[in-house]
Write an enzyme that holds these catalytic residues in place. Structure first.
Site, PDB file in Angstrom:
ATOM      1  N   HIS A  82       0.965  -1.290   0.093  1.00  0.00           N
ATOM      2  CA  HIS A  82       0.079  -0.178   0.046  1.00  0.00           C
ATOM      3  C   HIS A  82       0.832   1.094   0.031  1.00  0.00           C
ATOM      4  O   HIS A  82       1.955   1.337   0.686  1.00  0.00           O
ATOM      5  CB  HIS A  82      -0.879   0.157   1.335  1.00  0.00           C
ATOM      6  N   ASP A 161     -15.067   1.850   8.568  1.00  0.00           N
ATOM      7  CA  ASP A 161     -13.968   2.929   8.202  1.00  0.00           C
ATOM      8  C   ASP A 161     -14.382   3.696   6.799  1.00  0.00           C
ATOM      9  O   ASP A 161     -14.325   5.095   7.081  1.00  0.00           O
ATOM     10  CB  ASP A 161     -12.714   2.250   7.474  1.00  0.00           C
ATOM     11  N   ARG A 168     -15.150  12.080   8.724  1.00  0.00           N
ATOM     12  CA  ARG A 168     -13.860  12.872   9.009  1.00  0.00           C
ATOM     13  C   ARG A 168     -13.581  13.903   7.648  1.00  0.00           C
ATOM     14  O   ARG A 168     -13.205  15.124   8.110  1.00  0.00           O
ATOM     15  CB  ARG A 168     -12.669  11.876   9.207  1.00  0.00           C
ATOM     16  N   SER A 183      -7.359   3.416   9.917  1.00  0.00           N
ATOM     17  CA  SER A 183      -8.143   3.570   8.665  1.00  0.00           C
ATOM     18  C   SER A 183      -7.463   2.545   7.541  1.00  0.00           C
ATOM     19  O   SER A 183      -8.046   1.600   7.121  1.00  0.00           O
ATOM     20  CB  SER A 183      -8.310   4.828   8.152  1.00  0.00           C
ATOM     21  N   LYS A 187      -8.537  -1.579   6.539  1.00  0.00           N
ATOM     22  CA  LYS A 187      -8.694  -2.208   4.992  1.00  0.00           C
ATOM     23  C   LYS A 187      -7.508  -3.343   4.812  1.00  0.00           C
ATOM     24  O   LYS A 187      -7.803  -4.120   4.180  1.00  0.00           O
ATOM     25  CB  LYS A 187      -8.562  -1.053   4.045  1.00  0.00           C
TER      26      LYS A 187
HETATM   27  N1  URA Z   1      -5.860   6.908   3.398  1.00  0.00           N
HETATM   28  C1  URA Z   1      -6.748   6.137   4.122  1.00  0.00           C
HETATM   29  O1  URA Z   1      -7.201   4.941   3.738  1.00  0.00           O
HETATM   30  N2  URA Z   1      -7.339   6.550   5.595  1.00  0.00           N
HETATM   31  C2  URA Z   1      -6.952   7.596   5.905  1.00  0.00           C
HETATM   32  O2  URA Z   1      -7.333   8.071   7.039  1.00  0.00           O
HETATM   33  C3  URA Z   1      -6.110   8.499   5.186  1.00  0.00           C
HETATM   34  C4  URA Z   1      -5.553   7.965   4.021  1.00  0.00           C
END
Ligand code: URA
Ligand code: CA
Length: 414
Positions: A82, A161, A168, A183, A187
Protein backbone atom coordinates in the site's frame (compact mmCIF):
# COMPACT_ATOMS: atom_id res chain seq x y z
CA UNK A 1 -27.31 0.87 24.14
CA UNK A 2 -23.86 2.39 24.03
CA UNK A 3 -23.25 5.51 26.14
CA UNK A 4 -21.15 7.35 23.59
CA UNK A 5 -20.95 10.52 25.72
CA UNK A 6 -19.46 8.55 28.60
CA UNK A 7 -16.88 6.91 26.28
CA UNK A 8 -15.99 10.27 24.76
CA UNK A 9 -15.42 11.74 28.23
CA UNK A 10 -13.16 8.81 29.08
CA UNK A 11 -10.93 9.52 26.08
CA UNK A 12 -10.80 13.20 26.97
CA UNK A 13 -9.84 12.38 30.56
CA UNK A 14 -7.21 9.90 29.37
CA UNK A 15 -8.99 6.92 30.94
CA UNK A 16 -8.39 3.72 28.97
CA UNK A 17 -11.24 2.29 26.90
CA UNK A 18 -11.75 -1.47 26.90
CA UNK A 19 -11.95 -3.54 23.73
CA UNK A 20 -15.65 -3.98 24.34
CA UNK A 21 -16.27 -0.23 24.70
CA UNK A 22 -14.44 0.54 21.46
CA UNK A 23 -16.35 -2.18 19.58
CA UNK A 24 -19.66 -0.89 20.99
CA UNK A 25 -18.95 2.64 19.79
CA UNK A 26 -17.86 1.59 16.29
CA UNK A 27 -20.71 -0.91 15.88
CA UNK A 28 -23.33 1.58 17.06
CA UNK A 29 -22.19 4.11 14.47
CA UNK A 30 -21.81 1.61 11.63
CA UNK A 31 -25.24 0.11 12.32
CA UNK A 32 -26.84 3.56 12.52
CA UNK A 33 -27.97 3.26 16.14
CA UNK A 34 -26.23 6.57 16.83
CA UNK A 35 -26.18 9.59 14.51
CA UNK A 36 -23.31 11.56 12.98
CA UNK A 37 -23.90 14.29 15.59
CA UNK A 38 -23.67 11.81 18.44
CA UNK A 39 -20.59 10.06 17.08
CA UNK A 40 -18.61 13.11 15.96
CA UNK A 41 -17.43 14.12 19.49
CA UNK A 42 -16.01 10.60 19.92
CA UNK A 43 -13.89 10.95 16.77
CA UNK A 44 -12.97 14.50 17.78
CA UNK A 45 -11.75 13.18 21.13
CA UNK A 46 -9.50 10.68 19.34
CA UNK A 47 -8.35 13.45 17.00
CA UNK A 48 -7.35 15.75 19.87
CA UNK A 49 -6.33 13.26 22.58
CA UNK A 50 -4.06 10.25 22.55
CA UNK A 51 -5.02 6.63 22.25
CA UNK A 52 -2.78 3.92 23.69
CA UNK A 53 -1.31 1.28 21.39
CA UNK A 54 -3.89 -1.21 22.63
CA UNK A 55 -6.80 1.18 22.10
CA UNK A 56 -5.57 1.97 18.59
CA UNK A 57 -5.35 -1.75 17.86
CA UNK A 58 -8.91 -2.35 19.12
CA UNK A 59 -10.17 0.60 17.07
CA UNK A 60 -8.57 -0.95 13.98
CA UNK A 61 -9.96 -4.40 14.75
CA UNK A 62 -13.44 -3.00 15.39
CA UNK A 63 -13.41 -1.40 11.95
CA UNK A 64 -11.98 -4.56 10.39
CA UNK A 65 -14.60 -6.75 12.08
CA UNK A 66 -17.42 -4.51 10.82
CA UNK A 67 -17.18 -6.22 7.43
CA UNK A 68 -16.02 -9.11 5.33
CA UNK A 69 -12.48 -10.49 5.49
CA UNK A 70 -10.80 -12.08 2.52
CA UNK A 71 -9.55 -15.57 3.23
CA UNK A 72 -6.32 -16.19 1.34
CA UNK A 73 -5.29 -19.32 3.25
CA UNK A 74 -5.59 -21.34 0.01
CA UNK A 75 -2.74 -19.31 -1.44
CA UNK A 76 -0.41 -19.80 1.54
CA UNK A 77 1.86 -16.74 1.43
CA UNK A 78 0.50 -13.54 -0.16
CA UNK A 79 2.05 -10.08 -0.16
CA UNK A 80 0.11 -6.83 -0.13
CA UNK A 81 1.48 -3.38 -0.76
CA UNK A 82 0.00 0.00 0.00
CA UNK A 83 1.30 3.43 -0.88
CA UNK A 84 0.19 6.56 0.93
CA UNK A 85 1.36 8.70 -1.97
CA UNK A 86 0.48 10.64 -4.29
CA UNK A 87 0.98 11.85 -7.71
CA UNK A 88 2.18 9.76 -10.65
CA UNK A 89 2.53 6.71 -8.39
CA UNK A 90 2.07 3.76 -10.73
CA UNK A 91 4.12 1.33 -8.65
CA UNK A 92 1.29 -1.22 -8.26
CA UNK A 93 1.00 -1.92 -12.00
CA UNK A 94 4.79 -2.37 -12.13
CA UNK A 95 5.34 -4.35 -8.94
CA UNK A 96 2.54 -6.92 -9.16
CA UNK A 97 3.76 -8.49 -12.45
CA UNK A 98 7.39 -8.36 -11.24
CA UNK A 99 6.55 -10.19 -8.01
CA UNK A 100 4.25 -12.61 -9.84
CA UNK A 101 7.11 -13.45 -12.21
CA UNK A 102 9.23 -14.41 -9.22
CA UNK A 103 6.61 -16.55 -7.50
CA UNK A 104 5.68 -13.93 -4.91
CA UNK A 105 1.88 -13.89 -4.98
CA UNK A 106 0.00 -10.60 -4.84
CA UNK A 107 -3.72 -10.00 -4.76
CA UNK A 108 -3.98 -6.26 -5.01
CA UNK A 109 -7.20 -4.41 -4.34
CA UNK A 110 -7.04 -0.81 -5.45
CA UNK A 111 -9.21 2.24 -5.35
CA UNK A 112 -10.18 4.96 -7.75
CA UNK A 113 -8.71 8.44 -7.87
CA UNK A 114 -9.55 10.53 -4.83
CA UNK A 115 -8.86 14.24 -4.50
CA UNK A 116 -5.38 14.94 -5.88
CA UNK A 117 -4.30 11.30 -6.09
CA UNK A 118 -4.84 9.13 -9.13
CA UNK A 119 -6.34 5.67 -8.66
CA UNK A 120 -4.81 2.41 -9.78
CA UNK A 121 -8.23 1.14 -10.91
CA UNK A 122 -8.62 4.07 -13.29
CA UNK A 123 -5.15 3.43 -14.69
CA UNK A 124 -5.95 -0.27 -15.18
CA UNK A 125 -9.14 0.58 -17.04
CA UNK A 126 -7.01 2.49 -19.55
CA UNK A 127 -6.43 -0.98 -20.96
CA UNK A 128 -9.72 -1.03 -22.86
CA UNK A 129 -12.11 -3.66 -21.57
CA UNK A 130 -10.10 -4.50 -18.44
CA UNK A 131 -12.46 -5.75 -15.76
CA UNK A 132 -11.55 -4.44 -12.31
CA UNK A 133 -14.78 -5.58 -10.64
CA UNK A 134 -14.25 -9.32 -10.58
CA UNK A 135 -15.28 -11.33 -7.51
CA UNK A 136 -12.76 -12.52 -4.93
CA UNK A 137 -13.01 -16.21 -5.84
CA UNK A 138 -12.14 -15.44 -9.47
CA UNK A 139 -9.31 -13.21 -8.27
CA UNK A 140 -7.91 -16.01 -6.12
CA UNK A 141 -8.09 -18.37 -9.12
CA UNK A 142 -6.17 -15.80 -11.18
CA UNK A 143 -3.51 -15.50 -8.49
CA UNK A 144 -3.16 -19.29 -8.54
CA UNK A 145 -2.79 -19.25 -12.31
CA UNK A 146 -0.73 -16.09 -12.88
CA UNK A 147 0.79 -15.26 -9.50
CA UNK A 148 -0.98 -11.94 -9.25
CA UNK A 149 -4.26 -10.13 -9.76
CA UNK A 150 -5.30 -6.47 -9.62
CA UNK A 151 -8.92 -5.57 -8.98
CA UNK A 152 -11.14 -2.96 -7.40
CA UNK A 153 -11.63 -2.82 -3.68
CA UNK A 154 -14.76 -4.49 -2.35
CA UNK A 155 -17.57 -2.47 -0.79
CA UNK A 156 -17.82 -4.87 2.11
CA UNK A 157 -14.28 -4.48 3.44
CA UNK A 158 -14.16 -2.44 6.65
CA UNK A 159 -17.47 -0.60 6.06
CA UNK A 160 -17.00 1.16 9.42
CA UNK A 161 -13.91 2.84 8.02
CA UNK A 162 -15.82 4.01 4.95
CA UNK A 163 -18.48 5.62 7.09
CA UNK A 164 -16.01 7.13 9.56
CA UNK A 165 -13.69 8.32 6.80
CA UNK A 166 -16.59 10.10 5.10
CA UNK A 167 -17.48 11.79 8.40
CA UNK A 168 -13.83 12.81 8.99
CA UNK A 169 -13.67 14.15 5.45
CA UNK A 170 -16.78 16.29 5.96
CA UNK A 171 -15.57 17.66 9.28
CA UNK A 172 -11.87 18.30 8.65
CA UNK A 173 -10.65 15.40 10.80
CA UNK A 174 -8.62 13.46 8.25
CA UNK A 175 -5.10 14.52 9.16
CA UNK A 176 -4.58 12.62 12.40
CA UNK A 177 -1.97 9.89 12.53
CA UNK A 178 -3.93 7.53 14.81
CA UNK A 179 -7.02 7.81 12.64
CA UNK A 180 -5.05 7.38 9.41
CA UNK A 181 -3.13 4.38 10.81
CA UNK A 182 -6.29 2.57 11.93
CA UNK A 183 -8.12 3.45 8.71
CA UNK A 184 -5.39 2.10 6.44
CA UNK A 185 -4.69 -0.97 8.57
CA UNK A 186 -8.36 -1.96 8.94
CA UNK A 187 -8.54 -2.18 5.14
CA UNK A 188 -5.16 -3.87 4.73
CA UNK A 189 -5.95 -6.51 7.35
CA UNK A 190 -9.28 -7.20 5.63
CA UNK A 191 -7.40 -8.07 2.43
CA UNK A 192 -5.95 -11.17 4.05
CA UNK A 193 -2.26 -11.03 3.07
CA UNK A 194 0.27 -12.30 5.60
CA UNK A 195 2.98 -9.85 4.50
CA UNK A 196 2.15 -6.16 4.18
CA UNK A 197 4.58 -3.65 2.69
CA UNK A 198 3.61 -0.07 3.46
CA UNK A 199 5.15 2.60 1.30
CA UNK A 200 4.73 5.73 3.40
CA UNK A 201 5.36 8.82 1.33
CA UNK A 202 6.02 12.29 2.70
CA UNK A 203 6.34 15.69 1.08
CA UNK A 204 4.11 18.09 -0.81
CA UNK A 205 2.58 15.30 -2.91
CA UNK A 206 1.63 13.00 -0.04
CA UNK A 207 -0.66 12.77 2.98
CA UNK A 208 2.26 13.15 5.39
CA UNK A 209 3.99 16.54 5.16
CA UNK A 210 7.39 15.49 6.55
CA UNK A 211 9.62 12.56 7.37
CA UNK A 212 8.92 12.77 11.10
CA UNK A 213 5.16 12.32 10.68
CA UNK A 214 5.67 9.59 8.05
CA UNK A 215 7.94 7.71 10.46
CA UNK A 216 5.40 7.98 13.25
CA UNK A 217 2.56 6.80 10.98
CA UNK A 218 4.75 3.89 9.86
CA UNK A 219 5.56 2.96 13.44
CA UNK A 220 1.89 2.93 14.45
CA UNK A 221 0.82 0.84 11.45
CA UNK A 222 3.63 -1.61 12.08
CA UNK A 223 2.58 -2.00 15.71
CA UNK A 224 -1.05 -2.63 14.70
CA UNK A 225 0.14 -5.20 12.15
CA UNK A 226 2.32 -6.94 14.71
CA UNK A 227 -0.53 -7.21 17.19
CA UNK A 228 -2.59 -8.77 14.37
CA UNK A 229 0.21 -11.29 13.68
CA UNK A 230 1.19 -9.88 10.32
CA UNK A 231 4.64 -9.24 8.95
CA UNK A 232 4.68 -5.51 8.21
CA UNK A 233 7.50 -3.64 6.53
CA UNK A 234 7.54 0.15 6.43
CA UNK A 235 9.31 1.91 3.58
CA UNK A 236 9.65 5.68 3.81
CA UNK A 237 9.86 7.66 0.59
CA UNK A 238 10.00 11.28 -0.43
CA UNK A 239 7.31 12.70 -2.66
CA UNK A 240 7.99 16.34 -3.36
CA UNK A 241 7.58 15.91 -7.11
CA UNK A 242 5.52 13.58 -9.28
CA UNK A 243 7.03 10.10 -8.87
CA UNK A 244 7.12 9.31 -12.58
CA UNK A 245 7.03 11.69 -15.54
CA UNK A 246 3.33 11.27 -16.34
CA UNK A 247 0.13 12.26 -14.55
CA UNK A 248 -3.19 10.91 -15.84
CA UNK A 249 -4.61 7.36 -16.01
CA UNK A 250 -3.63 6.32 -19.54
CA UNK A 251 -0.35 8.22 -19.59
CA UNK A 252 0.63 6.54 -16.33
CA UNK A 253 -0.36 3.09 -17.59
CA UNK A 254 1.86 3.72 -20.63
CA UNK A 255 4.73 4.73 -18.35
CA UNK A 256 4.36 1.50 -16.35
CA UNK A 257 4.73 -0.43 -19.63
CA UNK A 258 7.78 1.63 -20.54
CA UNK A 259 9.42 0.77 -17.23
CA UNK A 260 8.70 -2.93 -17.66
CA UNK A 261 10.20 -2.67 -21.15
CA UNK A 262 13.37 -1.36 -19.47
CA UNK A 263 13.12 1.94 -21.33
CA UNK A 264 12.92 4.30 -18.38
CA UNK A 265 15.09 4.57 -15.26
CA UNK A 266 13.17 7.29 -13.39
CA UNK A 267 12.38 7.67 -9.68
CA UNK A 268 9.32 5.56 -10.43
CA UNK A 269 11.59 2.78 -11.73
CA UNK A 270 13.87 2.95 -8.69
CA UNK A 271 10.97 3.02 -6.21
CA UNK A 272 9.30 0.10 -7.98
CA UNK A 273 12.49 -1.99 -7.97
CA UNK A 274 12.97 -1.25 -4.29
CA UNK A 275 9.40 -2.13 -3.30
CA UNK A 276 9.30 -5.27 -5.43
CA UNK A 277 12.65 -6.39 -3.99
CA UNK A 278 11.36 -5.92 -0.45
CA UNK A 279 8.21 -7.93 -1.24
CA UNK A 280 10.18 -10.79 -2.78
CA UNK A 281 12.84 -10.76 -0.08
CA UNK A 282 10.24 -11.00 2.72
CA UNK A 283 8.15 -13.62 0.93
CA UNK A 284 11.03 -15.86 -0.12
CA UNK A 285 13.22 -15.27 2.95
CA UNK A 286 16.16 -14.23 0.81
CA UNK A 287 18.51 -11.25 1.28
CA UNK A 288 17.38 -7.96 -0.20
CA UNK A 289 20.30 -7.75 -2.66
CA UNK A 290 19.51 -11.21 -4.03
CA UNK A 291 15.86 -10.26 -4.50
CA UNK A 292 16.95 -7.03 -6.16
CA UNK A 293 19.11 -8.92 -8.64
CA UNK A 294 16.15 -11.17 -9.52
CA UNK A 295 13.77 -8.21 -9.86
CA UNK A 296 16.10 -6.41 -12.25
CA UNK A 297 16.53 -9.62 -14.23
CA UNK A 298 12.79 -10.12 -14.86
CA UNK A 299 12.58 -6.54 -16.08
CA UNK A 300 15.59 -6.98 -18.36
CA UNK A 301 14.47 -10.27 -19.90
CA UNK A 302 10.84 -9.01 -20.28
CA UNK A 303 9.35 -11.76 -18.12
CA UNK A 304 7.54 -9.14 -16.02
CA UNK A 305 6.33 -7.30 -19.13
CA UNK A 306 4.86 -10.52 -20.53
CA UNK A 307 3.35 -11.29 -17.14
CA UNK A 308 1.54 -7.95 -17.19
CA UNK A 309 0.23 -8.78 -20.68
CA UNK A 310 -1.10 -12.11 -19.41
CA UNK A 311 -2.72 -10.48 -16.40
CA UNK A 312 -4.39 -7.79 -18.53
CA UNK A 313 -5.64 -10.39 -21.05
CA UNK A 314 -7.04 -12.61 -18.30
CA UNK A 315 -9.22 -9.70 -17.17
CA UNK A 316 -10.43 -8.97 -20.74
CA UNK A 317 -8.17 -5.95 -21.24
CA UNK A 318 -6.86 -4.97 -24.66
CA UNK A 319 -3.10 -5.17 -25.24
CA UNK A 320 -3.09 -2.24 -27.70
CA UNK A 321 -1.50 0.07 -25.14
CA UNK A 322 1.67 -2.06 -25.17
CA UNK A 323 2.46 -0.89 -28.72
CA UNK A 324 0.98 2.58 -28.54
CA UNK A 325 3.23 5.64 -28.87
CA UNK A 326 2.61 8.95 -27.10
CA UNK A 327 0.36 11.16 -29.19
CA UNK A 328 1.08 14.80 -29.98
CA UNK A 329 0.02 16.93 -27.04
CA UNK A 330 -2.79 19.47 -27.19
CA UNK A 331 -0.40 22.11 -25.93
CA UNK A 332 3.30 22.36 -25.08
CA UNK A 333 4.41 24.50 -22.12
CA UNK A 334 7.93 25.86 -22.57
CA UNK A 335 10.41 27.20 -20.03
CA UNK A 336 10.57 31.00 -19.79
CA UNK A 337 14.22 31.06 -18.72
CA UNK A 338 17.39 29.02 -18.25
CA UNK A 339 17.91 27.46 -14.85
CA UNK A 340 17.44 24.45 -12.62
CA UNK A 341 14.16 22.95 -11.48
CA UNK A 342 14.01 23.62 -7.73
CA UNK A 343 10.38 22.99 -6.77
CA UNK A 344 7.11 21.43 -7.83
CA UNK A 345 3.68 22.01 -6.28
CA UNK A 346 2.99 18.31 -6.48
CA UNK A 347 -0.45 18.27 -4.84
CA UNK A 348 -1.65 21.07 -7.11
CA UNK A 349 -0.38 19.19 -10.18
CA UNK A 350 -2.48 16.25 -8.98
CA UNK A 351 -5.49 18.54 -8.46
CA UNK A 352 -5.15 20.11 -11.90
CA UNK A 353 -5.03 16.73 -13.63
CA UNK A 354 -7.95 15.45 -11.50
CA UNK A 355 -10.03 18.42 -12.67
CA UNK A 356 -9.27 17.53 -16.29
CA UNK A 357 -11.80 14.72 -15.86
CA UNK A 358 -9.35 12.00 -14.82
CA UNK A 359 -10.81 11.56 -11.34
CA UNK A 360 -14.49 11.01 -10.58
CA UNK A 361 -15.85 13.94 -8.57
CA UNK A 362 -19.29 12.29 -8.45
CA UNK A 363 -20.38 8.72 -8.87
CA UNK A 364 -22.06 9.54 -12.20
CA UNK A 365 -18.92 11.13 -13.74
CA UNK A 366 -17.26 9.45 -16.72
CA UNK A 367 -13.47 9.35 -16.51
CA UNK A 368 -11.49 10.78 -19.41
CA UNK A 369 -8.61 8.31 -19.42
CA UNK A 370 -6.53 10.11 -22.07
CA UNK A 371 -6.27 13.47 -20.33
CA UNK A 372 -3.26 14.44 -18.26
CA UNK A 373 0.21 15.85 -18.48
CA UNK A 374 3.75 14.71 -19.17
CA UNK A 375 6.73 16.26 -17.43
CA UNK A 376 10.36 16.01 -18.50
CA UNK A 377 12.38 17.07 -15.48
CA UNK A 378 13.02 16.19 -11.88
CA UNK A 379 14.22 18.54 -9.13
CA UNK A 380 17.84 19.43 -9.81
CA UNK A 381 17.59 19.01 -13.60
CA UNK A 382 18.83 21.83 -15.83
CA UNK A 383 16.34 23.49 -18.17
CA UNK A 384 17.02 25.72 -21.17
CA UNK A 385 14.75 28.61 -22.15
CA UNK A 386 12.22 27.45 -24.74
CA UNK A 387 12.58 23.78 -23.82
CA UNK A 388 9.29 21.89 -23.16
CA UNK A 389 8.52 21.52 -19.46
CA UNK A 390 4.98 20.12 -19.76
CA UNK A 391 2.94 18.41 -22.46
CA UNK A 392 -0.77 18.90 -21.90
CA UNK A 393 -3.30 16.33 -23.14
CA UNK A 394 -6.72 17.95 -22.82
CA UNK A 395 -10.24 17.46 -24.19
CA UNK A 396 -10.31 20.97 -25.70
CA UNK A 397 -7.90 23.80 -26.49
CA UNK A 398 -9.71 25.94 -23.97
CA UNK A 399 -9.07 23.37 -21.23
CA UNK A 400 -5.41 23.13 -22.30
CA UNK A 401 -4.98 26.92 -22.07
CA UNK A 402 -6.51 26.97 -18.59
CA UNK A 403 -4.29 24.08 -17.47
CA UNK A 404 -1.22 25.83 -18.88
CA UNK A 405 -1.92 28.91 -16.76
CA UNK A 406 -2.29 26.78 -13.65
CA UNK A 407 0.71 24.52 -14.33
CA UNK A 408 3.05 27.50 -14.68
CA UNK A 409 2.51 28.23 -10.98
CA UNK A 410 3.42 24.62 -10.08
CA UNK A 411 7.09 24.64 -11.06
CA UNK A 412 9.96 26.87 -10.06
CA UNK A 413 13.03 27.18 -12.28
CA UNK A 414 15.90 29.17 -10.75
N1 URA B 1 -5.97 6.88 3.50
C1 URA B 1 -6.82 6.10 4.17
O1 URA B 1 -7.17 5.03 3.71
N2 URA B 1 -7.31 6.52 5.33
C2 URA B 1 -6.97 7.70 5.87
O2 URA B 1 -7.44 8.02 6.94
C3 URA B 1 -6.07 8.52 5.18
C4 URA B 1 -5.59 8.07 3.99
CA1 CA C 1 -5.79 7.91 26.33
Amino acid sequence: MVNIKFLTEKIKNNKPLSKCEIYDAINAYTQNTITDEEFLPFIEAIYFCKLSEKELYYLTMAMLDSGEKIDLSKLKSVVDKHSTGGVSDTTTIIIVPICASLGTKMLKLSGRGLGFTGGTCDKLESFKGYKTDIDIDSAIELVKRNGGCMLTTSKNLAPADKKIYALRNRTGLVDNIDLIASSIMSKKLACGANIIVLDVKYGNGAFMPNKKSAKLLGKKMKKIGRLANKKVKIVLGKMNQPLGYNVGPKLEAMEAIKILKGEEKSNLYHDSVKLASICVSLDKHIPYFVARYKVKKVIKNKTALNKLKTMISCQSGSLDLFDEKYKNPTLVVKADSNGKVVWFNTKEIGNIVAKMGTVKMQETDEIVYENGIRTFHKIGDKVKKGEPIFYIYASTNLMAKEVEKQLKTCIEIK
